[in-house]
Each structure stands twice: as structure tokens, then as C-alpha cells.
Write a protein that holds these residues in place. Structure first.
Motif, short mmCIF file in Angstrom:
data_model
loop_
_atom_site.label_atom_id
_atom_site.label_comp_id
_atom_site.label_asym_id
_atom_site.label_seq_id
_atom_site.Cartn_x
_atom_site.Cartn_y
_atom_site.Cartn_z
N LEU A 54 0.90 -1.62 -0.23
CA LEU A 54 -0.05 -0.57 -0.06
C LEU A 54 1.10 1.32 -0.29
CD1 LEU A 54 -2.77 -0.84 2.81
CD2 LEU A 54 -2.68 -1.16 -0.22
N LYS A 74 -1.34 -0.32 -9.36
CA LYS A 74 -2.78 -0.55 -9.59
C LYS A 74 -1.58 -1.49 -10.15
CE LYS A 74 -5.37 3.51 -9.09
NZ LYS A 74 -6.45 4.44 -10.13
N VAL A 106 -5.07 -4.26 -2.73
CA VAL A 106 -5.13 -3.27 -3.29
C VAL A 106 -6.85 -2.56 -3.47
CG1 VAL A 106 -4.91 -1.47 -4.89
CG2 VAL A 106 -3.05 -3.33 -4.21
N GLU A 146 -8.27 0.07 -0.82
CA GLU A 146 -9.62 1.38 -1.63
C GLU A 146 -10.64 1.43 -0.99
OE1 GLU A 146 -6.33 1.92 -5.68
OE2 GLU A 146 -8.85 0.96 -5.76
N LYS A 167 -10.79 2.62 2.51
CA LYS A 167 -10.60 3.71 2.84
C LYS A 167 -11.56 5.21 2.23
CE LYS A 167 -5.90 2.90 2.02
NZ LYS A 167 -4.16 3.84 2.01
N ARG A 168 -12.26 4.75 0.77
CA ARG A 168 -13.36 5.69 0.12
C ARG A 168 -14.78 5.01 1.42
NH1 ARG A 168 -17.70 3.44 -3.46
NH2 ARG A 168 -19.08 4.68 -3.23
N ASP A 223 -16.18 -2.23 -6.63
CA ASP A 223 -14.76 -1.16 -6.75
C ASP A 223 -14.10 -2.15 -5.57
OD1 ASP A 223 -16.13 0.76 -8.06
OD2 ASP A 223 -16.62 1.56 -6.15
N HIS A 237 -9.85 -4.46 -9.04
CA HIS A 237 -7.75 -5.27 -9.33
C HIS A 237 -7.72 -6.54 -9.82
CE1 HIS A 237 -7.35 -0.84 -9.49
NE2 HIS A 237 -7.31 -1.55 -7.93
#
Length: 349
Positions: free
Chosen positions: A70, A76, A87, A91, A94-95, A116, A120
Motif C-alpha cells: 500500500l 494498481k 489493493v 481502496e 478508505k472510501r 470496486d 483490480h
């Protein structure tokens, strides 16, 4: 409709809820740390949560590997499925932590978070953000990350859209009506969501993200600073057992919510205890250490490790002076020393 009225409010459930709510009410006083200290606690909790949630599902990355991943600028370009999953989880978490006030609990939002979460993950590109199309019973993972026996069967692909729509409507209506304590509602939400298992993969990780979202929306502002996922990981057998015991009765007229609710509330109480210990440790460090030592400890905690070169760049301090600070910090148990001579480095204890 979900039979929440079959919940038995035992003395232990009352005690657990009371202790969690007591901490919730006192958090502003207990959390009266400097912003940079709170930020560091939050960063540590995110790393622990991301690593633990992934390992519950069979991922093999350690917290140290998660922290390094991180911290990499080009996260990415992840080369392995394990890294891709980590990852994505980081993400989405955190959102949620930054925008929880704006995230309504709707089917559309849940699908977006799932998309989301797996954005990845190359192997999951075909189904992310869409309900499952084939059966996906829940299987526990062993120490080697491989699935063991199926823990319980989940809803059929045909029934999934209807059942999740009913769950979302039920939760929002009950939350607005405030007839039941929010921790009971959130606990039951999690159990039913996992019993439906609406997506082909990623349901466990998504359930933990959604639990964090709902706890924040219920006013439990301390949640970002202590990892609930880490608590669950360290009691994984009890986690799957509680799910199996409750899931077997969910579609009956009198579901047995007790096994899952007790596990959930005990996990939340342990999350609180861990945060209390961290806050007490932070205050003790603040009270006992000089500024130079605080800078060293802070860097080590945020980055996992620190070298003499790091300390010189960070503080512009004299090497001999810094050596003395390192000796004191190691002696007091704030840092762990590894190696010797020019190769020496220190780990946050």
C-alpha cells in the motif's frame, strides 16, 4: 420478513452492548490525542484490517507485506491475485472511512462497492458488481489458504435479487423506526447478508466493509482506529461456527440469532478493548518520551521499521544523540532491534 423478534436479550448481550456504548460515549475524551497520533492509529488499523480480511478468505500476505504494497506508488499494477484483492479492499475501506455519511444502503450502492472491491482482480472481472449466477456455498479456509469443507449452503441465484432487496428494505425501515438497538440490527444484517451470499465471490470481504459502514453511520466513531477484521481473524473457527449455527435457522419462523450475535458483540467488545490499550499506550508514550524519541517512534509505527539513516533525515539530529535515544527506546520496549552495525534496523514494538 426477517424475524428479529425471536432475538433473546440475555444478560451477556446487555452487558456487551452496554460496554460498547459506554466506550462510544467516552470516545471523544479517550481519543483526545494529537491529530498525527490519531492518523497513525487509523493507518495501522487499515493495514491490519486489509491484511486480516484478506487472510480470512485464504490470502497469504502478512501485514508487513500489505503495508509495503500500500506504500508503493504504482499499486494498481498488482502482479498477483493476492495483491489485487488487497489493493481493492484497501481502496474501498478508505472510501467508506472518508465518505460514510454519503453512502446510502441501497442495492445499487452495494453492487458498486462490490465492483470496486474487485476492480483490480483480473480473475473476478466477469462478475464484479453483478449478482451470482451459480451456487456458492461458504467454505472455511485452512492455514494454507485452501478451502476446507463447506460451512453452509447459501441462497440460490434465482432467489438472491429478491432476498437482498428484502434485506436492504428491512434494515433501512428498522433503522429509521429505531425499535431495536443498532448493534442488534447490524449483527443480524451481517448474518443474513452472508446467508444470501449475493455475489459469486468477495462476499465475506464485502460484508466486513458494510459492517464498518453501518457502525459508522450508527455513531461508532472509534471503529476506524481499531481493526475488527483482526479480531475476527484470530477467532476464525468461532466465526464460522457461529455463522453455521445461526444460518441453519435463518429461514425458519424462529431463527436462533444467539450464536452469531454473541460472536459479533464479543468481537466488537474486543475491538474496543484493543483500542483502549492503544490509547493508554499512546498517552503513556506522549507523557514519558522527549520530542526526538516521539518522532522516532512515530516513524517506526507508521512505516513498520526505522533505520539510523531514516532518523537522521527525519530529525536532522546528531548520530550519537540518536543512538542514545534508540538505546532508551529499545530498553523501554517501544522498539525492537534487528541486526547490528550498519545493517541495524528497528521495528515498532
Amino acid at each position: 420478513m426477517i424475524a428479529i423478534h425471536s432475538v433473546q436479550i440475555t444478560p451477556e448481550i446487555l452487558k456487551l452492548i452496554a460496554s460498547i456504548d459506554e466506550f462510544k460515549g467516552a470516545w471523544h475524551a479517550l481519543g483526545a490525542l494529537a491529530p498525527d497520533r490519531l492518523s497513525a492509529l487509523r493507518r495501522t488499523a487499515i493495514i491490519e484490517s486489509v491484511g486480516a480480511s484478506a487472510r480470512i478468505e485464504g490470502n497469504r500476505l502478512s501485514n508487513r507485506e500489505v503495508e509495503r504494497l500500500l506504500s508503493t506508488p504504482r499499486i494498481k499494477s498488482c502482479s498477483t491475485p493476492d495483491k489485487q484483492e488487497v489493493v481493492g479492499y484497501a481502496e474501498v475501506m478508505k472510501r467508506v472511512l472518508s465518505s460514510w455519511q454519503d453512502l446510502a444502503l441501497t442495492e445499487h450502492q452495494i453492487k458498486q462497492l462490490h465492483r470496486d472491491l474487485l476492480t483490480h482482480s483480473e480473475k473476478d472481472a466477469w462478475h464484479r458488481g453483478n449478482y451470482k449466477t451459480s451456487k456458492n456455498g461458504v467454505a472455511a479456509c485452512g492455514e494454507d489458504g485452501k478451502p476446507l469443507a463447506v460451512v453452509f449452503e447459501t441462497a440460490s441465484p434465482f432467489d438472491t435479487p429478491r432476498l437482498l432487496a428484502e434485506l436492504v428494505m428491512w434494515f433501512n425501515e428498522e433503522r429509521d423506526a429505531a425499535r431495536f438497538h443498532p448493534l442488534l440490527l447490524i449483527g443480524i444484517w451481517g448474518a443474513v447478508f452472508l446467508a444470501i451470499h449475493p455475489f459469486q465471490d468477495g462476499n465475506g470481504r464485502l460484508s466486513r466493509v458494510l459492517t464498518t459502514l453501518l457502525l459508522l453511520q450508527a455513531g461508532y466513531a472509534h471503529v476506524p482506529y481499531s481493526s475488527l477484521e483482526s479480531v475476527i481473524e484470530q477467532s476464525k473457527e468461532a466465526y464460522y461456527l457461529a455463522l453455521r449455527q445461526t444460518q441453519a435457522t435463518i429461514r425458519t419462523e424462529s431463527p436462533n440469532w444467539q450464536p452469531w450475535l454473541l460472536f459479533f458483540l464479543r468481537a466488537l467488545a474486543e475491538q474496543v478493548r484493543r483500542l483502549q490499550r492503544k490509547v493508554e499506550h499512546e498517552k503513556a508514550v506522549l507523557a514519558a518520551l522527549p520530542e526526538l524519541s516521539l518522532q522516532i517512534v512515530e516513524f517506526a509505527r507508521e512505516h513498520g521499521r526505522i533505520t539510523m539513516g531514516d532518523a537522521i533525515r527525519l530529525t536532522a539530529g546528531n548520530r550519537n544523540t540518536l543512538k542514545q535515544h534508540f538505546r532508551v527506546l529499545v530498553g523501554r520496549g517501544h522498539l525492537l532491534q534487528h541486526g547490528a552495525g550498519r545493517g541495524v534496523w528497528y521495528e515498532f514494538a
